[in-house]
Design an enzyme around this catalytic site. Structure first.
Site, mmCIF file in Angstrom:
data_model
loop_
_atom_site.group_PDB
_atom_site.id
_atom_site.type_symbol
_atom_site.label_atom_id
_atom_site.label_comp_id
_atom_site.label_asym_id
_atom_site.label_seq_id
_atom_site.Cartn_x
_atom_site.Cartn_y
_atom_site.Cartn_z
ATOM 1 N N TYR A 102 19.925 -12.417 4.462
ATOM 2 C CA TYR A 102 19.075 -11.351 3.933
ATOM 3 C C TYR A 102 18.071 -11.061 5.079
ATOM 4 O O TYR A 102 17.783 -9.910 5.639
ATOM 5 C CB TYR A 102 18.460 -11.335 2.638
ATOM 6 C CG TYR A 102 17.381 -10.279 2.411
ATOM 7 C CD1 TYR A 102 17.927 -9.167 1.749
ATOM 8 C CD2 TYR A 102 16.064 -10.628 2.560
ATOM 9 C CE1 TYR A 102 16.916 -7.971 1.635
ATOM 10 C CE2 TYR A 102 15.002 -9.414 2.031
ATOM 11 C CZ TYR A 102 15.634 -8.418 1.717
ATOM 12 O OH TYR A 102 14.711 -7.277 1.530
ATOM 13 N N SER A 106 11.315 -5.246 5.447
ATOM 14 C CA SER A 106 10.903 -6.551 4.519
ATOM 15 C C SER A 106 10.073 -7.303 5.497
ATOM 16 O O SER A 106 10.252 -7.659 6.474
ATOM 17 C CB SER A 106 12.036 -7.153 3.896
ATOM 18 O OG SER A 106 11.699 -8.260 3.492
#
Length: 241
Positions: free
Chosen positions: A152, A138
Site C-alpha cells: 500500500y 496518504s
C-alpha cells in the site's frame, strides 16, 4: 477555506463514499458544479441528486470507460476547472505470504487508476485556463508504518511521485497540483480491507481515524487558494494516531 468555488466545474473520482463524497458535498455547498465518478451507480446517483451534481459512473481502472465518463462530464459542465483524484483502496498485506491478487488490485486502483484519471482530465484542465489537480495520497506515501503496509505504501509513494512529476510537466501551463496526504481516515475503505492484518487495520482506523469531512476541508482549501499560490502538499494526521 480561503475563497469560493462558485461556478467552478469540478470532477471527483471515488465519489460514492468516504473522502470523495465528503468533498463533493463540501464543494457543492461552496458553489461548485460537481461531476461524480465511481463504480457504484446507485450510491453515485443518490449523491448527485442530493447535491445537484452529475453522476457519471465509471471504473478508474478501465481507461476507455473513464475517458468517456470524463469527456461526458466536461461536455455537460462546459469544461473542467479541477479534478480530485480520490479513488483508492487499502489492503494491509504481507509481501511474501499474502494473495498476489490483492497486491495487483492495489496497484491497479491506486496507481494505474490515478494515471488514467490524470490522462483523461489534464487536457480539460489546461483548456480551462486555471485548473487544479488534487491527488489523494496518504502519510503512508511518506513512510511505511508497519510490516503489512509495504505494498500500500508503495502505491502511495508512487502517487506522490506522479503528482510531483505532473507538476514539473505542467510548469508552462496554468494548472496547479496538490498532494493531500492524510493518516487514518474513518471511511468504508477500512471496512472493505482484506488480508492477514485486516482486523488490526480496522481497529486502528476505528480508534484513530479522522472524519472524511476534515480531509475534504483541506482539499477545498487547496482548490480555493488564490491563484498566485500553489499548495504543493498538505500532510495531516489524527492527533491521537
Amino acid at each position: 477555506m480561503t475563497g469560493t468555488l462558485t461556478r467552478r466545474r469540478l470532477l471527483i473520482t471515488g465519489a460514492s463514499s468516504g473522502i470523495g463524497a465528503a468533498t463533493a458535498r463540501l464543494a457543492a455547498s461552496a458553489g461548485a458544479r460537481v461531476a461524480l465518478i465511481a463504480r457504484r451507480d446507485a450510491e453515485l446517483t443518490a449523491l448527485a441528486e442530493e447535491i445537484g451534481g452529475l453522476a457519471v459512473p465509471a471504473d478508474v481502472t478501465d481507461a476507455a470507460a473513464l475517458i468517456a465518463a470524463v469527456d461526458r462530464a466536461a461536455d455537460e459542465l462546459g469544461g473542467l476547472d479541477g479534478v480530485v483524484a480520490s479513488a483508492g483502496v487499502a489492503r494491509p498485506i504481507h509481501v511474501a505470504t499474502d494473495d498476489p491478487a490483492d497486491m495487483a488490485n492495489l496497484v491497479q486502483v491506486n496507481v494505474i487508476g490515478l494515471l488514467h484519471t490524470l490522462r483523461a482530465t489534464v487536457p480539460h484542465l489546461i483548456a480551462s485556463g486555471a485548473g487544479d489537480v488534487v491527488v489523494l495520497s496518504s502519510l503512508s506515501g511518506r513512510r511505511v508504518p508497519r510490516d503489512t503496509m509495504g505494498v500500500y505504501s508503495g502505491t502511495k509513494f508512487a502517487a506522490h511521485a506522479i503528482a510531483e512529476g505532473l507538476r514539473l510537466e505542467l510548469a508552462e501551463h496554468p494548472v496547479r497540483v496538490t498532494t493531500v496526504a492524510p493518516g487514518y481516515v474513518a471511511t468504508p475503505i477500512a471496512d472493505a480491507a482484506t488480508g492477514s492484518d485486516a482486523d488490526r487495520f480496522r481497529a486502528d482506523v476505528a480508534a484513530h481515524g479522522m472524519s472524511p469531512v476534515t480531509v475534504a476541508h483541506l482539499i477545498v482549501t487547496a482548490l480555493t487558494t488564490p491563484r498566485e499560490a500553489e499548495l504543493v502538499e498538505l500532510a495531516v494526521r489524527p492527533t491521537g494516531e
